[in-house]
Scaffold this motif. Structure first.
Motif, PDB file in Angstrom:
ATOM      1  N   ASP A  37       0.832  -1.196   0.000  1.00  0.00           N
ATOM      2  CA  ASP A  37       0.000   0.000   0.000  1.00  0.00           C
ATOM      3  C   ASP A  37       0.874   1.256   0.000  1.00  0.00           C
ATOM      4  N   ALA A  38       0.232   2.424  -0.035  1.00  0.00           N
ATOM      5  CA  ALA A  38       0.960   3.685  -0.158  1.00  0.00           C
ATOM      6  C   ALA A  38       1.949   3.878   0.979  1.00  0.00           C
ATOM      7  N   GLU A  39       1.550   3.523   2.196  1.00  0.00           N
ATOM      8  CA  GLU A  39       2.442   3.678   3.340  1.00  0.00           C
ATOM      9  C   GLU A  39       3.643   2.745   3.224  1.00  0.00           C
ATOM     10  N   GLU A  40       3.410   1.510   2.808  1.00  0.00           N
ATOM     11  CA  GLU A  40       4.520   0.560   2.640  1.00  0.00           C
ATOM     12  C   GLU A  40       5.465   1.014   1.533  1.00  0.00           C
ATOM     13  N   GLN A  41       4.899   1.539   0.451  1.00  0.00           N
ATOM     14  CA  GLN A  41       5.750   2.026  -0.635  1.00  0.00           C
ATOM     15  C   GLN A  41       6.508   3.288  -0.229  1.00  0.00           C
ATOM     16  N   ARG A  42       5.935   4.082   0.661  1.00  0.00           N
ATOM     17  CA  ARG A  42       6.655   5.252   1.162  1.00  0.00           C
ATOM     18  C   ARG A  42       7.852   4.811   1.996  1.00  0.00           C
ATOM     19  N   ARG A  43       7.632   3.807   2.838  1.00  0.00           N
ATOM     20  CA  ARG A  43       8.711   3.307   3.691  1.00  0.00           C
ATOM     21  C   ARG A  43       9.779   2.566   2.901  1.00  0.00           C
ATOM     22  N   ALA A  44       9.358   1.863   1.852  1.00  0.00           N
ATOM     23  CA  ALA A  44      10.290   1.049   1.068  1.00  0.00           C
ATOM     24  C   ALA A  44       9.832   1.060  -0.379  1.00  0.00           C
ATOM     25  N   PRO A  45      10.252   2.039  -1.167  1.00  0.00           N
ATOM     26  CA  PRO A  45       9.812   2.115  -2.571  1.00  0.00           C
ATOM     27  C   PRO A  45      10.180   0.855  -3.352  1.00  0.00           C
ATOM     28  N   HIS A  46       9.271   0.457  -4.230  1.00  0.00           N
ATOM     29  CA  HIS A  46       9.479  -0.696  -5.103  1.00  0.00           C
ATOM     30  C   HIS A  46       9.498  -0.221  -6.562  1.00  0.00           C
ATOM     31  N   HIS A  47      10.478  -0.654  -7.319  1.00  0.00           N
ATOM     32  CA  HIS A  47      10.452  -0.440  -8.757  1.00  0.00           C
ATOM     33  C   HIS A  47       9.515  -1.463  -9.418  1.00  0.00           C
ATOM     34  N   LEU A  48       9.001  -1.110 -10.586  1.00  0.00           N
ATOM     35  CA  LEU A  48       8.163  -1.978 -11.436  1.00  0.00           C
ATOM     36  C   LEU A  48       6.797  -2.279 -10.829  1.00  0.00           C
ATOM     37  N   LEU A  49       6.266  -1.336 -10.074  1.00  0.00           N
ATOM     38  CA  LEU A  49       4.864  -1.377  -9.662  1.00  0.00           C
ATOM     39  C   LEU A  49       4.098  -0.349 -10.494  1.00  0.00           C
ATOM     40  N   ASP A  50       2.852  -0.676 -10.856  1.00  0.00           N
ATOM     41  CA  ASP A  50       1.961   0.295 -11.501  1.00  0.00           C
ATOM     42  C   ASP A  50       2.569   0.900 -12.757  1.00  0.00           C
ATOM     43  N   ILE A  51       3.081   0.058 -13.654  1.00  0.00           N
ATOM     44  CA  ILE A  51       3.770   0.596 -14.825  1.00  0.00           C
ATOM     45  C   ILE A  51       2.964   0.480 -16.119  1.00  0.00           C
ATOM     46  N   ILE A  52       1.891  -0.335 -16.129  1.00  0.00           N
ATOM     47  CA  ILE A  52       1.082  -0.447 -17.340  1.00  0.00           C
ATOM     48  C   ILE A  52      -0.404  -0.496 -16.974  1.00  0.00           C
ATOM     49  N   SER A  53      -1.231  -0.226 -17.970  1.00  0.00           N
ATOM     50  CA  SER A  53      -2.684  -0.315 -17.815  1.00  0.00           C
ATOM     51  C   SER A  53      -3.116  -1.778 -17.804  1.00  0.00           C
ATOM     52  N   PRO A  54      -4.221  -2.101 -17.125  1.00  0.00           N
ATOM     53  CA  PRO A  54      -4.756  -3.465 -17.192  1.00  0.00           C
ATOM     54  C   PRO A  54      -5.185  -3.895 -18.597  1.00  0.00           C
ATOM     55  N   GLU A  55      -5.263  -2.937 -19.518  1.00  0.00           N
ATOM     56  CA  GLU A  55      -5.585  -3.268 -20.910  1.00  0.00           C
ATOM     57  C   GLU A  55      -4.369  -3.802 -21.668  1.00  0.00           C
TER      58      GLU A  55
END
Length: 312
Positions: A54-72
């Motif tokens: 979630d946003a808080e977890e990503q703030r604490r530990a950013p992850h590359h390659l999340l949310d990079i393309i549309s579900p289409e």
């Protein structure tokens, strides 16, 4: 070997605690950056059903390659390899260590061993296979694959129709098992000093309980509303890779009136357990892997100790 920059693979089946462990590494002050190795987490707006940090977890530990393309859209192992290699090079150049964390074993394999030249799709042969499947069913097709390529058939369930069809197609076009092709070296060795950690359960039943609990939490947290919102925002169909993700297919069928809530829940949990089984099968076939019990009370500390030793 020791002149190569270090890199970590943190692998494991679903619900084994990979994300929590990866975040703990960052918060412990280790000089690491996280790269997600997950074919579902690449999709935007698919958060609840993928157990995305979630946003808080990503703030604490950013992850590359999340949310990079549309579900289409689609995202291949080849695209992942290109993206991951570029990120790893950048992370290493900045004096940090890439930690690749996730459960998409095909991506890990593609990254370490490269990709293989497989025969392109043959429309005529594929039409024949689909006719055979419609006539005899996918259990029959799974048995057909088992005769052609036992190793690949062992990794697939009869419900994985597209993968079964493609594997049979490759066997027939290439004249040999797909597993034999994939076992061959596919690219130059990955230019990193790798530590490969696998989080595996000492008791699979405990992991199955975690899977059921997590699925129920997803449902309670609005998974149905998430899929409805996806259907309204994007032009989706059930055959897209995004909607073939575990959980999403079952929820789609429920919202379409094809099964009731209880059946959807049952199917979703069973599909997740089947995914877990496939992931563990992949892991058992990997070599040079440090296997740690994901159920151990000190599992995270063991991971920290192993990485600390690797970085010395």
């Amino acid at each position: 070997m020791y002149k190569l920059p270090p890199a970590i693979f943190l692998m494991g089946p679903t619900a084994s605690g990979k994300t929590a462990a990866a975040i703990a590494l960052v918060e412990a002050g280790l000089p690491v950056e996280l790269i997600s190795v997950d074919s579902a987490l690449v999709f935007k707006d698919m958060d609840i059903g993928t157990a995305k940090p979630d946003a808080e977890e990503q703030r604490r530990a950013p992850h590359h390659l999340l949310d990079i393309i549309s579900p289409e859209e689609s995202y291949s192992a080849g695209q992942f390899r290109t993206d991951a290699l570029a990120l790893m090079a950048d992370i290493s150049a900045r004096g940090k260590v890439p930690v690749l964390v996730g459960g998409t074993m095909l991506y890990f394999n593609a990254l370490q061993n490269g990709l293989h030249e497989l025969p392109p799709a043959d429309p005529a042969l594929r039409a024949e296979l689909e006719h055979e499947a419609n006539t005899h069913g996918w259990v029959h097709m799974h048995a057909k694959l088992a005769a052609l390529d036992p190793a690949t058939a062992a990794r697939l369930m009869p419900s994985e129709t597209q993968r079964i069809e493609r594997a049979i197609e490759i066997c027939l076009l290439a004249g040999r098992p797909m597993s034999a092709i994939l076992a061959e070296p596919g690219a130059a060795a990955l230019p990193y000093r790798l530590l490969k950690i696998a989080l595996e359960p000492s008791e699979r039943g405990v992991l199955h309980e975690r899977i059921a609990l997590r699925y129920d939490l997803m449902l309670a947290n609005g998974f149905a509303d998430e899929v409805r919102a996806l259907q309204q925002k994007y032009r989706l169909n059930i055959e897209l890779p995004s909607m073939r993700c575990v959980g999403y297919r079952q929820m789609w069928e429920h919202l379409a009136g094809e099964c009731d809530y209880a059946e959807m829940r049952y199917r979703g949990i069973v599909a997740t357990r089947q995914l877990c089984k496939r992931q563990l099968t992949w892991l058992r076939g990997m070599d040079d892997v440090l296997r740690l019990d994901c159920l151990a009370a000190d599992a995270v500390q063991q991971i920290k100790d192993q990485i600390t030793a690797h970085l010395k």
